[in-house]
Design a protein around this motif. Sequence first.
Motif, PDB file in Angstrom:
ATOM      1  N   TRP A 103       0.833  -1.194   0.000  1.00 31.63           N
ATOM      2  CA  TRP A 103       0.000   0.000   0.000  1.00 31.63           C
ATOM      3  C   TRP A 103       0.875   1.255   0.000  1.00 31.63           C
ATOM      4  N   MET A 104       0.263   2.372  -0.379  1.00 34.95           N
ATOM      5  CA  MET A 104       0.933   3.666  -0.292  1.00 34.95           C
ATOM      6  C   MET A 104      -0.096   4.716   0.096  1.00 34.95           C
ATOM      7  N   VAL A 105       0.344   5.708   0.842  1.00 34.20           N
ATOM      8  CA  VAL A 105      -0.516   6.832   1.196  1.00 34.20           C
ATOM      9  C   VAL A 105       0.252   8.121   0.946  1.00 34.20           C
ATOM     10  N   VAL A 106      -0.506   9.161   0.621  1.00 31.16           N
ATOM     11  CA  VAL A 106       0.059  10.480   0.330  1.00 31.16           C
ATOM     12  C   VAL A 106      -0.690  11.515   1.154  1.00 31.16           C
ATOM     13  N   HIS A 107       0.069  12.410   1.788  1.00 35.31           N
ATOM     14  CA  HIS A 107      -0.513  13.499   2.582  1.00 35.31           C
ATOM     15  C   HIS A 107      -0.006  14.834   2.033  1.00 35.31           C
ATOM     16  N   LEU A 108      -0.808  15.874   2.182  1.00 37.52           N
ATOM     17  CA  LEU A 108      -0.408  17.229   1.820  1.00 37.52           C
ATOM     18  C   LEU A 108      -0.830  18.154   2.957  1.00 37.52           C
ATOM     19  N   LYS A 109       0.131  18.955   3.454  1.00 37.35           N
ATOM     20  CA  LYS A 109      -0.147  19.818   4.599  1.00 37.35           C
ATOM     21  C   LYS A 109       0.437  21.208   4.389  1.00 37.35           C
ATOM     22  N   CYS A 110      -0.104  22.165   5.152  1.00 38.66           N
ATOM     23  CA  CYS A 110       0.323  23.557   5.043  1.00 38.66           C
ATOM     24  C   CYS A 110       0.248  24.216   6.417  1.00 38.66           C
ATOM     25  N   ARG A 111       1.190  25.126   6.655  1.00 38.68           N
ATOM     26  CA  ARG A 111       1.206  25.880   7.914  1.00 38.68           C
ATOM     27  C   ARG A 111       1.481  27.336   7.581  1.00 38.68           C
ATOM     28  N   VAL A 112       0.730  28.241   8.215  1.00 39.55           N
ATOM     29  CA  VAL A 112       0.921  29.678   8.030  1.00 39.55           C
ATOM     30  C   VAL A 112       1.015  30.336   9.398  1.00 39.55           C
ATOM     31  N   ALA A 113       2.102  31.054   9.598  1.00 43.39           N
ATOM     32  CA  ALA A 113       2.272  31.805  10.846  1.00 43.39           C
ATOM     33  C   ALA A 113       1.520  33.129  10.698  1.00 43.39           C
ATOM     34  N   LEU A 114       0.659  33.385  11.662  1.00 41.61           N
ATOM     35  CA  LEU A 114      -0.116  34.624  11.651  1.00 41.61           C
ATOM     36  C   LEU A 114       0.515  35.615  12.623  1.00 41.61           C
ATOM     37  N   VAL A 115      -0.220  36.575  13.072  1.00 41.78           N
ATOM     38  CA  VAL A 115       0.303  37.597  13.983  1.00 41.78           C
ATOM     39  C   VAL A 115       0.308  37.126  15.429  1.00 41.78           C
ATOM     40  N   LYS A 116       1.216  37.656  16.216  1.00 38.67           N
ATOM     41  CA  LYS A 116       1.277  37.464  17.665  1.00 38.67           C
ATOM     42  C   LYS A 116       1.263  35.993  18.104  1.00 38.67           C
ATOM     43  N   GLY A 117       2.060  35.149  17.450  1.00 43.04           N
ATOM     44  CA  GLY A 117       2.206  33.766  17.883  1.00 43.04           C
ATOM     45  C   GLY A 117       1.114  32.815  17.443  1.00 43.04           C
ATOM     46  N   PHE A 118       0.177  33.259  16.628  1.00 45.72           N
ATOM     47  CA  PHE A 118      -0.871  32.380  16.120  1.00 45.72           C
ATOM     48  C   PHE A 118      -0.375  31.667  14.867  1.00 45.72           C
ATOM     49  N   VAL A 119      -0.676  30.378  14.784  1.00 43.01           N
ATOM     50  CA  VAL A 119      -0.326  29.567  13.616  1.00 43.01           C
ATOM     51  C   VAL A 119      -1.559  28.766  13.219  1.00 43.01           C
ATOM     52  N   VAL A 120      -1.890  28.787  11.934  1.00 46.88           N
ATOM     53  CA  VAL A 120      -2.971  27.950  11.427  1.00 46.88           C
ATOM     54  C   VAL A 120      -2.317  26.861  10.578  1.00 46.88           C
ATOM     55  N   GLN A 121      -2.776  25.637  10.778  1.00 47.12           N
ATOM     56  CA  GLN A 121      -2.224  24.503  10.054  1.00 47.12           C
ATOM     57  C   GLN A 121      -3.364  23.635   9.565  1.00 47.12           C
ATOM     58  N   GLY A 122      -3.217  23.092   8.362  1.00 41.24           N
ATOM     59  CA  GLY A 122      -4.252  22.221   7.815  1.00 41.24           C
ATOM     60  C   GLY A 122      -3.650  21.222   6.863  1.00 41.24           C
ATOM     61  N   GLY A 123      -4.458  20.259   6.495  1.00 44.42           N
ATOM     62  CA  GLY A 123      -3.953  19.269   5.559  1.00 44.42           C
ATOM     63  C   GLY A 123      -4.975  18.234   5.182  1.00 44.42           C
ATOM     64  N   ILE A 124      -4.588  17.459   4.183  1.00 48.15           N
ATOM     65  CA  ILE A 124      -5.369  16.311   3.735  1.00 48.15           C
ATOM     66  C   ILE A 124      -4.466  15.101   3.897  1.00 48.15           C
ATOM     67  N   GLU A 125      -4.922  14.116   4.644  1.00 46.90           N
ATOM     68  CA  GLU A 125      -4.169  12.876   4.811  1.00 46.90           C
ATOM     69  C   GLU A 125      -4.834  11.775   4.004  1.00 46.90           C
ATOM     70  N   ASN A 126      -4.030  10.858   3.491  1.00 45.47           N
ATOM     71  CA  ASN A 126      -4.496   9.741   2.674  1.00 45.47           C
ATOM     72  C   ASN A 126      -5.352  10.274   1.522  1.00 45.47           C
ATOM     73  N   ILE A 127      -4.758  11.123   0.717  1.00 45.96           N
ATOM     74  CA  ILE A 127      -5.455  11.816  -0.376  1.00 45.96           C
ATOM     75  C   ILE A 127      -6.226  10.857  -1.272  1.00 45.96           C
ATOM     76  N   PHE A 128      -5.655   9.696  -1.589  1.00 42.18           N
ATOM     77  CA  PHE A 128      -6.295   8.760  -2.516  1.00 42.18           C
ATOM     78  C   PHE A 128      -7.228   7.772  -1.813  1.00 42.18           C
ATOM     79  N   ASP A 129      -7.479   7.993  -0.525  1.00 40.63           N
ATOM     80  CA  ASP A 129      -8.410   7.192   0.275  1.00 40.63           C
ATOM     81  C   ASP A 129      -8.081   5.693   0.194  1.00 40.63           C
ATOM     82  N   THR A 130      -6.809   5.380   0.338  1.00 46.04           N
ATOM     83  CA  THR A 130      -6.320   4.000   0.275  1.00 46.04           C
ATOM     84  C   THR A 130      -6.722   3.237   1.539  1.00 46.04           C
ATOM     85  N   GLN A 131      -7.244   2.029   1.352  1.00 44.44           N
ATOM     86  CA  GLN A 131      -7.497   1.167   2.511  1.00 44.44           C
ATOM     87  C   GLN A 131      -6.203   0.414   2.778  1.00 44.44           C
TER      88      GLN A 131
END
Length: 154
Positions: A103-131
Amino acid sequence: FANQNQRRAFILGGNSQLSWRINPHFTWNIGANYTRGRILVGDSTTPLDHIPPVQFSSDVNYHVGKIAIWGQFYYQGKKDIRDYLLNGEDNEQYAPATGMPAWMVVHLKCRVALVKGFVVQGGIENIFDTQYRVFASGINGAGRNFQISLRKSF
């Protein structure tokens, strides 16, 4: 009475890791692992349990200013049922009749530093929905999922 290990076996394998800084913004990391183990029984051998199939991982990272984006790739090779120590600790009862498929899995993630120590992070894990199921586990891996978080550093 004592629990004793009275068998003879051999284990061989290798692990390789490479990290490459392509330029100040891109890095690429790859890793591979291979292990083989056998129990010696007279002039023949039988599989040694808890020997995982070949594994490979890679990630590419892009970072500029307050933004970071990275992709991750994980691969696990097939483990034939003939490579299981039957009634051992590999959970062969959870494997299909021919063994555990690759099997193989692929993830894509992103992080953005905002103001005053705030960080927003998001992503998609197992993009191809592999069992898939990690070797020797009785639990399937997570399907496609989305994540988002907001963190604050003090």
